[in-house]
Each structure stands twice: as structure tokens, then as C-alpha cells.
Design a protein around this motif. Structure first.
Motif, mmCIF file in Angstrom:
data_model
loop_
_atom_site.group_PDB
_atom_site.id
_atom_site.type_symbol
_atom_site.label_atom_id
_atom_site.label_comp_id
_atom_site.label_asym_id
_atom_site.label_seq_id
_atom_site.Cartn_x
_atom_site.Cartn_y
_atom_site.Cartn_z
ATOM 1 N N THR A 408 0.833 -1.211 0.000
ATOM 2 C CA THR A 408 0.000 0.000 0.000
ATOM 3 C C THR A 408 0.863 1.255 0.000
ATOM 4 N N LEU A 409 1.947 1.219 0.764
ATOM 5 C CA LEU A 409 2.883 2.345 0.778
ATOM 6 C C LEU A 409 3.518 2.540 -0.593
ATOM 7 N N LEU A 410 3.888 1.438 -1.251
ATOM 8 C CA LEU A 410 4.483 1.533 -2.591
ATOM 9 C C LEU A 410 3.480 2.098 -3.596
ATOM 10 N N ILE A 411 2.224 1.670 -3.486
ATOM 11 C CA ILE A 411 1.185 2.208 -4.372
ATOM 12 C C ILE A 411 1.002 3.700 -4.119
ATOM 13 N N LYS A 412 1.067 4.076 -2.838
ATOM 14 C CA LYS A 412 0.925 5.491 -2.492
ATOM 15 C C LYS A 412 2.061 6.316 -3.094
ATOM 16 N N LEU A 413 3.258 5.758 -3.069
ATOM 17 C CA LEU A 413 4.396 6.456 -3.675
ATOM 18 C C LEU A 413 4.226 6.562 -5.189
ATOM 19 N N LEU A 414 3.649 5.516 -5.789
ATOM 20 C CA LEU A 414 3.433 5.529 -7.233
ATOM 21 C C LEU A 414 2.469 6.647 -7.632
ATOM 22 N N PHE A 415 1.438 6.857 -6.810
ATOM 23 C CA PHE A 415 0.457 7.900 -7.111
ATOM 24 C C PHE A 415 0.778 9.216 -6.399
ATOM 25 N N ALA A 520 -10.560 6.983 10.776
ATOM 26 C CA ALA A 520 -9.576 7.622 9.895
ATOM 27 C C ALA A 520 -10.273 8.376 8.762
ATOM 28 N N MET A 521 -11.343 7.801 8.217
ATOM 29 C CA MET A 521 -12.064 8.485 7.150
ATOM 30 C C MET A 521 -12.734 9.765 7.664
ATOM 31 N N PHE A 522 -13.230 9.744 8.903
ATOM 32 C CA PHE A 522 -13.829 10.945 9.479
ATOM 33 C C PHE A 522 -12.765 12.025 9.676
ATOM 34 N N ALA A 523 -11.575 11.624 10.144
ATOM 35 C CA ALA A 523 -10.479 12.589 10.308
ATOM 36 C C ALA A 523 -10.072 13.173 8.963
ATOM 37 N N GLN A 524 -10.071 12.328 7.925
ATOM 38 C CA GLN A 524 -9.727 12.816 6.586
ATOM 39 C C GLN A 524 -10.770 13.815 6.102
ATOM 40 N N PHE A 525 -12.033 13.541 6.413
ATOM 41 C CA PHE A 525 -13.099 14.465 6.021
ATOM 42 C C PHE A 525 -12.926 15.824 6.709
ATOM 43 N N ARG A 526 -12.568 15.803 7.978
ATOM 44 C CA ARG A 526 -12.384 17.064 8.715
ATOM 45 C C ARG A 526 -11.160 17.819 8.235
ATOM 46 N N ASN A 565 -4.144 3.064 3.598
ATOM 47 C CA ASN A 565 -4.212 4.076 2.542
ATOM 48 C C ASN A 565 -4.776 5.388 3.084
ATOM 49 N N THR A 566 -5.803 5.310 3.920
ATOM 50 C CA THR A 566 -6.409 6.520 4.485
ATOM 51 C C THR A 566 -5.447 7.242 5.413
ATOM 52 N N VAL A 567 -4.742 6.502 6.267
ATOM 53 C CA VAL A 567 -3.777 7.116 7.192
ATOM 54 C C VAL A 567 -2.654 7.808 6.414
ATOM 55 N N LEU A 568 -2.159 7.168 5.361
ATOM 56 C CA LEU A 568 -1.108 7.782 4.541
ATOM 57 C C LEU A 568 -1.627 9.029 3.834
#
Length: 589
Positions: A408-415, A520-526, A565-568
Motif C-alpha cells: 500500500t505504501l508503494l502504491i501510495k508512492l506511485l500515485f 480515519a475516514m472521518f479525520a480525513q473528512f475534517r 491508505n487513508t492514514v497515509l
């Protein structure tokens, strides 16, 4: 506001109902296999000699391969292999379609054989030399029942009837060892010796008129592939034409998909590969139920979630494939061309069998793209590299959970560049939030002027309001691919992670990961600016609750991916917000 509250209460009620029905599904009484259904290592037996109920497709005679071209004749006295045979001639008469050998004795008592390797526990019925039981030693049926292995093949009556049959048929109705013939064996128990890499199980048959056949199953250490060899010796005064065949007979029941059982989303039934592409055959479809084709370099299989039984004929030989369906049974068969064994000569026939888990490394080693029995769906082009990456990382970490996090970290780096551009746009929208609110208050009664003023603000500040959606849209195919990989990859079956997560392929038993993901999704929304549309903003407020309810029943490995993915994403967006705020402060100064 009352409508929003009503929707929230509805979502909460739905989640509670799903939890209750899942609890009933998970904790209903389980029926353990009886003593009669387990492999008996003390007596060397595997149950009754009868391997199928009366009127079963397992008793049907194999058809003559009339439509298969007859290979060229070998030189006199030479071994007649599966790739060489008699010269072109008239097709054998139809009488061979119902021609059990003269030496067949369907009523003769037949003590089954017991074969044990390091990974397989196999039962072989001497009637027909069929594989009528297969237990996978390294794959427990359930995590909490480690002593009850997954059973693929079974001689038990419906609904578990599942047989792998094979034999030879003779041209013109001549005697040959079909799957109705009684074979002989010098011993009842075969065990792979410590340090040995191969175990051979020979069966013999003779027609009493000079034709002798030795049918040998070849097992190898650590492998689920099984070699099937026929050595034919013709000591009679006339040449003999023979053709080999192998078939799978299985009981089936109509199954509906269930949200609480991920296995129901995997195809279960017969499949063929025609040398170019694989095809799942729907036994409930009138067209597929009459499937017939002549195929070179193909295979046939019986598929289910994470496990497969397959027959791989020899290369470059035209085999006649046929599917038959009767009541709640199906028979998928491959029959080779007739091969002539001259008088005083020998001949060989060979097929490869596979009975076991869908381990991609072992399936690929058999060739013919047998690994396509692992169905990743329409997103195979993404899922296959994703699985390869997870498998590679797993070799380093030894834990599939950490592999999911690192990939997931590698995918995050890719995008990362795409996410960075989106993050800057979102940060700018957050910075101009007060001005946007002021515009909305000024033109709240004129939507046309409100839209024009908002577009002017976006142009002036170089903000793309759709940029925040782009990373999510791009990641949807990756999310689906991750789901297919976790669903279909037997390598991750019952794989533990940490603490209470002891099976990444099933849901979190205590719903901790889904709750963390929802938080985590709620924190991302805020962290991100609210959508300009008030209704859309209210919907986005309870999206974390909806996603938590959905992910509560998904494989915990998939929830782990989405949580990571959400935390990253939160970490990256927080950093971008700080940079944009610093740039804005510098501009003002």
C-alpha cells in the motif's frame, strides 16, 4: 436536518441487522465429518468400494473419439506413444461407446488403496483406478478445526460426490481398461518415504489375451500435481487401437450469492482452456451444458473458491472435450485420439492431473496457463502484478499483513505526484473557505450568480474543484483488484497478521479494523474542505459510517489496506496543508 438524522438512524439499524445476521451465520452449529468420511490410515482404506450412487454420470461409458484425426503409424516394433499411432483409416464403429472391457467386473469386490504424501491424503478405488478421495493436509477446513482438512475429492453420495476418473478405451468395442474395470495392486498402502522425492503407485490389468496395461500415478514431494502414465504391452498377434481419457464427475447445487460468504462470489463449476482463453461453463445454461470441442494444448478443470481439480492432456495432441449434465451432476471429460499399438510392441499414454489449492507457482509450472484457474476478474491486468508484488514482499517479511501495508505504501508512492497535485488544490480550497462562504451568503438567492462567482474565485486562485476526486477515482480499480487478490489467493487463506487478526481472508471478528478505518475516514473528512454544496457536505459527513458498516464484513486484509491508505493520505494532506499555508503567509507578507 431531520432527514439527515433519519438517514443516520436507518444506516445504524442496517449495520446492527447485518451484525446480528452475521453472528447467526458464524455461530450456527457445525457438523463435523463422521468417522466414515475420514481417511483410515490404520486399515489403508478410504471407505466403501462403491464410488458413486446408482444412475450416476460416473457410470457412463466414454464415447469413441471419432472426430479426432488419427495420427500417423509408427514403424513396426517401435513404441507407440501418445503422439504416434495408426495410419489414417475408417473411424471406429459406434459400438465402442459402450464397451467396457471383457475383463471388467463391476460387481467384483474392490478394496481401496491409501496413498499418503507430505501434502496429500489420497484414496484410489481399484474399480476404475479412480481418485475418489483427496484431503489437503496443510489446509484446515476452518481455522478453529486444524485437524479437519479440506477435502476435494469424495466418494460420498450427494452433495459431496466428487471423482477424478480415467482409463483407456478400445477401438471397435475391443477390451480395454476403462473406469469400470477392476485393477490389481500388490499393496494397499503407499507412503512417501522420508527423504524420497517421488512416490509411484502402479496398478495392473490384463485382458487374458496378450494385452497388459500398467496404470501408474506419480506423486512428488510438496506438489499437488499428479502424473498419470499408462504402459501398454501388446503380446497378442494383432495390433490394438487405444485412446486415453480423463474426466471429473461432481455433484452441484444452485447457489445464490451471499454478502456474508465471500466464497459465493467465486465461480464454482467446470471450466476449459482452448489453448487461447479459458471459459467457465455454466451447468445451468442450456448452451454450456452441451459443450463439445476438439482442443489442442488445453485443459479442463472443476473450479471452486481457492481450490481446483484439473486434467492437462499431453501437448500437441487433439483431445475431444465434452460436458454432460444430468440432474445435479456434471461430467467434464477429455478423450485423446486412437493410437495403434502393433503386435509385439509397447505404447505409452500420459496425462497430468492437479488436485489441490490454487497455488500460482505450482499451477504455472504445469504450463498451458493453468494459473488462469485463479480468477481475478476483468481487472486481472492490475490484480496479477498486485499479487506478484505482495508475494515478493511476503518473501521478505514472512507476514501477509505487513506485505499489504508495505505494498500500500508503494502504491501510495506511485500515485504521489497525482495525490500531491490534488492535495494542493484541496489545501487552497480550504484556505479560501471564508471567502467561499461569504460568496454563498451573498448570492444564496441567485444560483446563477453564485455559480459564476465561484468559478471566478477558482480561476483567480488556480483551484480545480474536481482535483480532490481524481485520486479516489484512480484508486477504485486498485481497491477492486486488492479485493479480488484477497478473495482468490489461497496463499492468503487463513493467514494471520497480529493479535486478534488471525485470518486476513475473513472479516475482523471484533470489528476493530473497520472502526479504525471509519475513524480515519472521518479525520480525513475534517482535514479536507467541505464540498460547496450543503447537501453534498451533509452526505459526506456520514460516509465514514456507511463505509464502516460495509467494510465490517469484508476480508480484514482489504480493510487493512483501506485503513493504511487513508492514514497515509491524511499524513500527506496534513503536510500539503502546512506547505500551502506557509506559502500563503509568505505572499501576504
Amino acid at each position: 436536518m431531520p432527514n439527515i438524522r433519519l438517514m443516520l438512524w436507518g444506516v445504524l439499524a442496517a449495520i446492527l441487522y447485518l451484525n446480528y445476521t452475521t453472528w447467526l451465520h458464524d455461530y450456527e452449529p457445525q457438523v463435523a465429518p463422521t468417522a466414515q468420511t475420514s481417511v483410515s490410515t490404520s486399515t489403508g482404506g478410504t471407505g466403501p468400494a462403491a464410488s458413486a450412487p446408482a444412475n450416476s454420470l460416473a457410470d457412463s461409458a466414454p464415447p469413441s473419439p471419432d472426430s479426432v484425426p488419427v495420427p500417423a503409424a509408427p514403424t513396426a516394433g517401435a513404441g507407440a506413444g501418445a503422439g504416434a499411432g495408426a495410419g489414417a483409416g475408417a473411424a471406429p464403429p459406434a459400438a465402442s461407446q459402450a464397451a467396457p472391457s471383457a475383463a471388467s467386473d463391476s460387481e467384483a469386490p474392490s478394496m481401496p488403496l491409501h496413498v499418503s504424501t507430505d501434502v496429500l491424503e489420497i484414496g484410489i478405488n481399484l474399480k476404475g483406478g479412480e481418485l475418489n478421495q483427496a484431503d489437503l493436509k496443510e489446509y484446515p477446513l476452518r481455522k478453529d478445526t486444524p485437524n479437519i482438512p479440506v477435502r476435494l475429492l469424495s466418494y460420498e453420495p450427494p452433495p459431496t460426490l466428487y471423482l477424478l476418473q480415467s482409463g483407456l478405451i478400445g477401438a471397435g468395442g475391443e477390451a480395454a481398461p476403462t473406469h469400470s474395470t477392476v485393477w490389481k495392486s500388490e499393496q494397499k498402502n503407499f507412503v512417501l518415504a522420508p527423504g524420497a522425492n517421488e512416490l509411484r503407485v502402479p496398478l495392473t490389468w490384463t485382458d487374458g489375451a496378450g494385452l497388459t496395461v500398467t496404470k501408474t500415478f506419480v506423486f512428488k514431494r510438496g506438489e499437488y500435481a499428479i502424473g498419470l502414465d499408462y504402459a501398454v504391452k501388446n503380446d497378442s498377434a494383432t495390433p490394438r487401437k487405444l485412446a486415453s481419457y480423463a474426466m471429473i464427475v461432481r455433484h452441484w447445487e444452485h447457489a445464490s450469492r451471499s454478502y456474508f460468504d465471500v466464497e459465493t462470489y467465486s465461480f464454482k463449476g467446470p471450466a476449459v482452456y482452448d489453448g487461447t482463453r479459458s471459459k467457465d461453463l455454466n451447468v445451468e445454461s442450456e448452451g454450456d451444458a452441451k459443450y463439445a470441442a476438439v482442443i489442442t494444448n488445453g485443459w479442463l478443470a472443476s473450479l471452486q473458491h481457492q481450490f481446483v481439480t484439473a486434467v492437462v492432456p499431453p501437448a500437441n495432441q487433439p483431445y475431444q472435450y465434452q460436458l454432460q449434465v444430468r440432474n445435479n451432476e456434471y461430467l467434464i471429460r477429455a478423450t485423446g485420439p486412437f493410437v495403434e499399438v502393433p503386435a509385439g510392441a509397447t505404447g505409452q499414454f500420459h496425462e497430468e492431473l492437479f488436485v489441490g489449492p490454487k497455488l500460482q507457482s505450482q499451477l504455472a509450472a504445469m504450463g498451458r496457463n493453468l494459473e488462469r484457474t485463479v480468477d481475478f476478474g476483468i481487472l486481472t491486468v492490475l490484480a496479477q502484478p498486485l499479487f506478484s508484488g505482495l508475494n515478493w514482499v511476503h518473501k521478505l517479511t514472512g507476514n501477509w499483513g505487513w506485505s499489504i501495508i508495505l505494498v500500500t505504501l508503494l502504491i501510495k508512492l506511485l500515485f504521489y505526484p497525482l495525490q500531491q497535485a490534488s492535495g494542493r488544490s484541496m489545501a487552497k480550497m480550504r484556505a479560501v473557505g471564508p471567502r467561499m462562504k461569504q460568496i454563498q451568503e451573498s448570492f444564496k438567492d441567485d444560483r446563477e450568480k453564485l455559480g459564476r462567482a465561484m468559478m471566478d474565485l477558482y480561476k483567480k486562485e488556480k483551484i480545480n474543484p474536481l482535483a480532490g476526486c481524481l485520486p479516489t477515482i484512480v484508486q477504485i480499480p486498485v481497491f477492486i483488484s486488492f479485493y479480488r487478490v484477497l478473495l482468490e489467493s489461497v496463499e492468503m487463506r487463513q493467514a494471520p497478521f497480529l493479535l486478534w487478526i488471525n485470518d486476513l481472508s475473513s472479516r475482523d471478528p471484533f470489528f476493530v479494523l473497520p472502526l479504525l478505518m471509519g475513524g480515519a475516514m472521518f479525520a480525513q473528512f475534517r482535514l479536507n474542505p467541505p464540498p460547496p454544496d450543503p447537501t453534498q457536505a451533509k452526505i459526506m459527513q456520514f460516509m465514514p459510517l456507511v463505509m464502516t458498516g460495509m467494510m465490517a464484513f469484508f476480508p480484514s486484509g482489504l480493510t487493512l489496506y483501506w485503513l493504511t491508505n487513508t492514514v497515509l493520505s491524511i499524513a500527506q494532506q496534513w503536510r500539503v496543508n502546512k506547505v500551502v499555508e506557509a506559502e500563503a503567509a509568505k505572499q501576504r507578507a
